[in-house]
Motif scaffolding. Structure first.
Motif, PDB file in Angstrom:
ATOM      1  N   LEU A 194      36.652  31.628  45.694  1.00  0.00           N
ATOM      2  CA  LEU A 194      36.774  32.705  44.712  1.00  0.00           C
ATOM      3  C   LEU A 194      36.102  32.331  43.397  1.00  0.00           C
ATOM      4  O   LEU A 194      36.113  31.178  42.969  1.00  0.00           O
ATOM      5  CB  LEU A 194      38.250  33.010  44.434  1.00  0.00           C
ATOM      6  CG  LEU A 194      39.111  33.478  45.609  1.00  0.00           C
ATOM      7  CD1 LEU A 194      40.538  33.719  45.139  1.00  0.00           C
ATOM      8  CD2 LEU A 194      38.540  34.725  46.252  1.00  0.00           C
ATOM      9  N   SER A 195      35.504  33.345  42.787  1.00  0.00           N
ATOM     10  CA  SER A 195      35.140  33.313  41.378  1.00  0.00           C
ATOM     11  C   SER A 195      35.957  34.420  40.726  1.00  0.00           C
ATOM     12  O   SER A 195      35.696  35.611  40.954  1.00  0.00           O
ATOM     13  CB  SER A 195      33.638  33.541  41.170  1.00  0.00           C
ATOM     14  OG  SER A 195      32.887  32.420  41.561  1.00  0.00           O
ATOM     15  N   ALA A 196      36.967  34.020  39.942  1.00  0.00           N
ATOM     16  CA  ALA A 196      37.949  34.977  39.431  1.00  0.00           C
ATOM     17  C   ALA A 196      37.933  34.995  37.912  1.00  0.00           C
ATOM     18  O   ALA A 196      37.932  33.946  37.263  1.00  0.00           O
ATOM     19  CB  ALA A 196      39.354  34.625  39.933  1.00  0.00           C
ATOM     20  N   ALA A 197      37.918  36.206  37.360  1.00  0.00           N
ATOM     21  CA  ALA A 197      38.072  36.423  35.920  1.00  0.00           C
ATOM     22  C   ALA A 197      39.482  36.961  35.686  1.00  0.00           C
ATOM     23  O   ALA A 197      39.811  38.057  36.134  1.00  0.00           O
ATOM     24  CB  ALA A 197      37.020  37.392  35.406  1.00  0.00           C
ATOM     25  N   VAL A 198      40.315  36.183  35.027  1.00  0.00           N
ATOM     26  CA  VAL A 198      41.704  36.548  34.763  1.00  0.00           C
ATOM     27  C   VAL A 198      41.798  37.125  33.353  1.00  0.00           C
ATOM     28  O   VAL A 198      41.393  36.481  32.374  1.00  0.00           O
ATOM     29  CB  VAL A 198      42.637  35.331  34.917  1.00  0.00           C
ATOM     30  CG1 VAL A 198      44.085  35.740  34.690  1.00  0.00           C
ATOM     31  CG2 VAL A 198      42.469  34.698  36.298  1.00  0.00           C
ATOM     32  N   ILE A 199      42.325  38.354  33.245  1.00  0.00           N
ATOM     33  CA  ILE A 199      42.386  39.073  31.968  1.00  0.00           C
ATOM     34  C   ILE A 199      43.852  39.302  31.613  1.00  0.00           C
ATOM     35  O   ILE A 199      44.613  39.862  32.407  1.00  0.00           O
ATOM     36  CB  ILE A 199      41.639  40.415  32.052  1.00  0.00           C
ATOM     37  CG1 ILE A 199      40.174  40.195  32.461  1.00  0.00           C
ATOM     38  CG2 ILE A 199      41.721  41.162  30.741  1.00  0.00           C
ATOM     39  CD1 ILE A 199      39.403  41.490  32.652  1.00  0.00           C
ATOM     40  N   SER A 230      37.867  31.970  35.048  1.00  0.00           N
ATOM     41  CA  SER A 230      37.571  32.191  33.646  1.00  0.00           C
ATOM     42  C   SER A 230      38.694  33.042  33.050  1.00  0.00           C
ATOM     43  O   SER A 230      39.250  33.916  33.732  1.00  0.00           O
ATOM     44  CB  SER A 230      36.221  32.887  33.469  1.00  0.00           C
ATOM     45  OG  SER A 230      35.922  33.080  32.102  1.00  0.00           O
ATOM     46  N   LEU A 231      39.036  32.789  31.778  1.00  0.00           N
ATOM     47  CA  LEU A 231      40.161  33.461  31.126  1.00  0.00           C
ATOM     48  C   LEU A 231      39.668  34.383  30.018  1.00  0.00           C
ATOM     49  O   LEU A 231      38.780  34.011  29.240  1.00  0.00           O
ATOM     50  CB  LEU A 231      41.129  32.425  30.542  1.00  0.00           C
ATOM     51  CG  LEU A 231      41.737  31.413  31.527  1.00  0.00           C
ATOM     52  CD1 LEU A 231      42.673  30.468  30.785  1.00  0.00           C
ATOM     53  CD2 LEU A 231      42.465  32.111  32.661  1.00  0.00           C
ATOM     54  N   TYR A 232      40.297  35.580  29.952  1.00  0.00           N
ATOM     55  CA  TYR A 232      39.982  36.566  28.918  1.00  0.00           C
ATOM     56  C   TYR A 232      41.303  37.137  28.377  1.00  0.00           C
ATOM     57  O   TYR A 232      42.322  37.178  29.090  1.00  0.00           O
ATOM     58  CB  TYR A 232      39.138  37.724  29.475  1.00  0.00           C
ATOM     59  CG  TYR A 232      37.784  37.325  30.009  1.00  0.00           C
ATOM     60  CD1 TYR A 232      36.639  37.485  29.249  1.00  0.00           C
ATOM     61  CD2 TYR A 232      37.656  36.791  31.293  1.00  0.00           C
ATOM     62  CE1 TYR A 232      35.392  37.123  29.744  1.00  0.00           C
ATOM     63  CE2 TYR A 232      36.421  36.433  31.794  1.00  0.00           C
ATOM     64  CZ  TYR A 232      35.288  36.598  31.015  1.00  0.00           C
ATOM     65  OH  TYR A 232      34.057  36.237  31.511  1.00  0.00           O
ATOM     66  N   THR A 233      41.254  37.605  27.148  1.00  0.00           N
ATOM     67  CA  THR A 233      42.358  38.353  26.558  1.00  0.00           C
ATOM     68  C   THR A 233      41.787  39.598  25.885  1.00  0.00           C
ATOM     69  O   THR A 233      40.615  39.630  25.492  1.00  0.00           O
ATOM     70  CB  THR A 233      43.121  37.512  25.521  1.00  0.00           C
ATOM     71  OG1 THR A 233      42.235  37.140  24.461  1.00  0.00           O
ATOM     72  CG2 THR A 233      43.725  36.268  26.162  1.00  0.00           C
ATOM     73  N   TYR A 234      42.637  40.600  25.754  1.00  0.00           N
ATOM     74  CA  TYR A 234      42.202  41.826  25.060  1.00  0.00           C
ATOM     75  C   TYR A 234      43.422  42.537  24.502  1.00  0.00           C
ATOM     76  O   TYR A 234      44.547  42.419  24.997  1.00  0.00           O
ATOM     77  CB  TYR A 234      41.424  42.744  26.002  1.00  0.00           C
ATOM     78  CG  TYR A 234      42.290  43.601  26.896  1.00  0.00           C
ATOM     79  CD1 TYR A 234      42.637  44.912  26.552  1.00  0.00           C
ATOM     80  CD2 TYR A 234      42.769  43.097  28.102  1.00  0.00           C
ATOM     81  CE1 TYR A 234      43.428  45.696  27.374  1.00  0.00           C
ATOM     82  CE2 TYR A 234      43.553  43.867  28.935  1.00  0.00           C
ATOM     83  CZ  TYR A 234      43.889  45.162  28.561  1.00  0.00           C
ATOM     84  OH  TYR A 234      44.685  45.926  29.380  1.00  0.00           O
ATOM     85  N   SER A 235      43.164  43.261  23.471  1.00  0.00           N
ATOM     86  CA  SER A 235      44.093  44.233  22.907  1.00  0.00           C
ATOM     87  C   SER A 235      43.233  45.303  22.248  1.00  0.00           C
ATOM     88  O   SER A 235      42.822  46.260  22.880  1.00  0.00           O
ATOM     89  CB  SER A 235      45.058  43.599  21.920  1.00  0.00           C
ATOM     90  OG  SER A 235      45.908  44.593  21.381  1.00  0.00           O
ATOM     91  N   SER A 236      42.892  45.099  20.970  1.00  0.00           N
ATOM     92  CA  SER A 236      41.922  45.983  20.322  1.00  0.00           C
ATOM     93  C   SER A 236      40.499  45.449  20.480  1.00  0.00           C
ATOM     94  O   SER A 236      39.543  46.194  20.308  1.00  0.00           O
ATOM     95  CB  SER A 236      42.252  46.127  18.833  1.00  0.00           C
ATOM     96  OG  SER A 236      42.273  44.849  18.205  1.00  0.00           O
ATOM     97  N   THR A 237      40.350  44.162  20.810  1.00  0.00           N
ATOM     98  CA  THR A 237      39.050  43.546  21.081  1.00  0.00           C
ATOM     99  C   THR A 237      39.187  42.636  22.301  1.00  0.00           C
ATOM    100  O   THR A 237      40.306  42.352  22.768  1.00  0.00           O
ATOM    101  CB  THR A 237      38.555  42.719  19.877  1.00  0.00           C
ATOM    102  OG1 THR A 237      39.514  41.703  19.573  1.00  0.00           O
ATOM    103  CG2 THR A 237      38.326  43.605  18.662  1.00  0.00           C
ATOM    104  N   VAL A 238      38.046  42.166  22.779  1.00  0.00           N
ATOM    105  CA  VAL A 238      38.009  41.309  23.967  1.00  0.00           C
ATOM    106  C   VAL A 238      37.579  39.912  23.539  1.00  0.00           C
ATOM    107  O   VAL A 238      36.626  39.760  22.758  1.00  0.00           O
ATOM    108  CB  VAL A 238      37.034  41.867  25.028  1.00  0.00           C
ATOM    109  CG1 VAL A 238      37.055  40.997  26.281  1.00  0.00           C
ATOM    110  CG2 VAL A 238      37.393  43.303  25.371  1.00  0.00           C
TER     111      VAL A 238
END
Length: 467
Positions: A194-199, A230-238
């Motif tokens: 797997l290549s996974a992007a976790v948001i 790979s890890l990402y976060t978002y709310s009003s921006t990414v």
């Protein structure tokens, strides 16, 4: 010596003689004198006992020799494993010696008419291999390089239990493109890396964010050592926290830092009163100055932007891996620059599936019915399930911490262990998105596959352009 032999013979005769006169005559013959006092009888008795004793000793010696085990030839048996010295290798096996024919046939001899003809054997060229009728994961990207080859990952589950169904064959599947059945040329059930992007959605209430932070250990365990995350976060921006890497200390450190982030305050925003503007007298601030006006910050949930950014970076990863986006959110969308249609086209073009865990309000039983009611300025609550359905993924609505941890494992196992179908698209390469439908000729099964595919634009050939 002759006299001793005669004496032994006489002893044998004496053992069977019934009278003493025979004993006396034999003794006199051996000694050359007359026996007048019974000396011959005593001598005979002593020789008789000596004869029996010798016989007993001889029989005992024969029996003892017969009972001794035969001498065995030592065998080359390896020693038992030892904790103080390394194990010794087994002796190499000796190949049986093939007897050579006594009269080998000459080169010009012809076969006998009574012998059956030799079967014809076809050989493959040097360096080639015979086909076995099966496809492997590696063949998907080594045998087929044409751009109009379509790959379709498929997940099949039992409708009653929800468990993944194994053991299906190519004949059980049918793939339709724009309603036309296609001929499968590739099939495998091999697992993929797997290549996974976790948001992570940080726009959730703080209580939900803190509950998710406690499940990071289970999230790490859901991936194998060969996966890339790979890890990402978002709310009003990414924001991107880490680039694609294996589950190592760097990823663990990023998750530990993420535990310090807080979610939004779910209370009512304060826009007036002493807590908002400070002390006032008759509506005017103490000490003079203009009247301050407090407005609540504009709330945004840029789900489309977060998925689009992760998809664009996933498209650069190794194509031999299964590419997925894993979203932990309530699924609301509000204020994104990218639209749902544009984001979905990028996902279908790069063969990316969307999985997710629905938390907070999206995990409630009546969530699907309430999400159909769109309130102004409240965003859309049904986008995450729509992404998952269109790309062949799945959303697990879970509310409790143990259920969220279990959903991590289910999602990764489903994405890794899919059936992979492939076929050659007929005609010219499509320039618009095509609809796909996968059917399984087995009742009571739930089939999940992406709803279509969008081909990449054709590569232009010309000066300065690599073909």
């Amino acid at each position: 010596m002759r006299r001793f032999r005669r004496f032994c013979y006489s002893i044998t005769v004496l053992l069977d003689a019934p009278s003493e006169q025979v004993w006396t005559s034999q003794v006199a013959e051996f000694t050359g004198a007359q026996d007048t006092e019974g000396t011959g009888r005593d001598v005979v008795r002593k020789w008789q006992w000596a004869h029996w004793l010798a016989a007993i000793l001889w029989v005992t010696a024969v029996l003892g020799a017969a009972q001794q085990p035969p001498e065995q030839k030592p065998q080359d048996i390896p020693d038992a494993p030892s904790a103080t010295r390394p194990p010794q290798p087994f002796p190499p096996p000796t190949a049986p010696v093939q007897p050579e024919p006594e009269n080998p046939p000459a080169a010009g001899d012809q076969a006998s008419p009574n012998q059956p003809p030799k079967p014809s054997i076809k050989t493959v060229p040097e360096g080639a291999a015979t086909p076995d009728g099966k496809n492997t994961r590696d063949e998907l990207y080594t045998l087929t390089t044409r751009v109009n080859f379509v790959v379709v990952p498929v997940t099949v589950k039992d409708k009653n239990t929800g468990n993944v169904v194994d053991g299906l064959l190519p004949k059980d599947f049918s793939v339709y493109e724009d309603g036309v059945k296609q001929k499968l040329s590739y099939f495998t059930s091999d697992p993929f890396f797997l290549s996974a992007a976790v948001i992570f959605d940080l726009g959730l209430p703080d209580a939900s964010v803190q509950k998710i932070n406690q499940t990071f250990a289970a999230l790490q365990g859901a991936f194998s050592q060969y996966d890339q995350v790979s890890l990402y976060t978002y709310s009003s921006t990414v924001s991107r926290l880490t680039d694609f890497t294996q589950v190592n200390q760097r990823l663990v450190q990023a998750l530990n830092e993420l535990k310090l982030d807080r979610g939004r305050n779910s209370g009512i925003p304060v826009t007036s009163g002493p807590l908002a503007t400070g002390p006032v007298i008759n509506g005017l601030p103490v000490g003079g100055g203009p009247v301050s006006v407090s407005t609540p910050p504009k709330e945004s949930h840029v789900l489309n932007d977060a998925i689009l950014r992760a998809a664009l970076e996933l498209a650069k990863q190794d194509r031999t891996r299964r590419k997925i986006i894993f979203v932990i959110s309530d699924g609301r969308e509000l204020g994104s620059t990218a639209s749902y249609a544009d984001t979905l086209k990028i996902l279908l073009t790069n063969q990316i599936s969307v999985y997710g865990v629905g938390t907070d309000t999206s995990s409630l039983p009546a969530y699907k019915q309430l999400s159909r009611l769109h309130l102004p300025r409240q965003g859309y609550d049904n986008l995450l399930p729509r992404y998952a359905s269109a790309t062949g993924g799945e959303v697990f609505p879970e509310l409790s911490r143990p259920a969220i941890e279990t959903a991590y494992t289910k999602a990764m196992d489903d994405a890794r262990n899919q059936y992979t179908l492939g076929y050659q698209a007929k005609g010219t390469l499509a320039t618009t998105c095509r609809d796909l439908e996968v059917r399984v000729d087995v009742p009571d099964l739930d089939v999940r596959a992406r709803a279509g595919y969008c081909p990449l634009p054709p590569v232009r050939e010309g000066p300065g352009v690599n073909p």
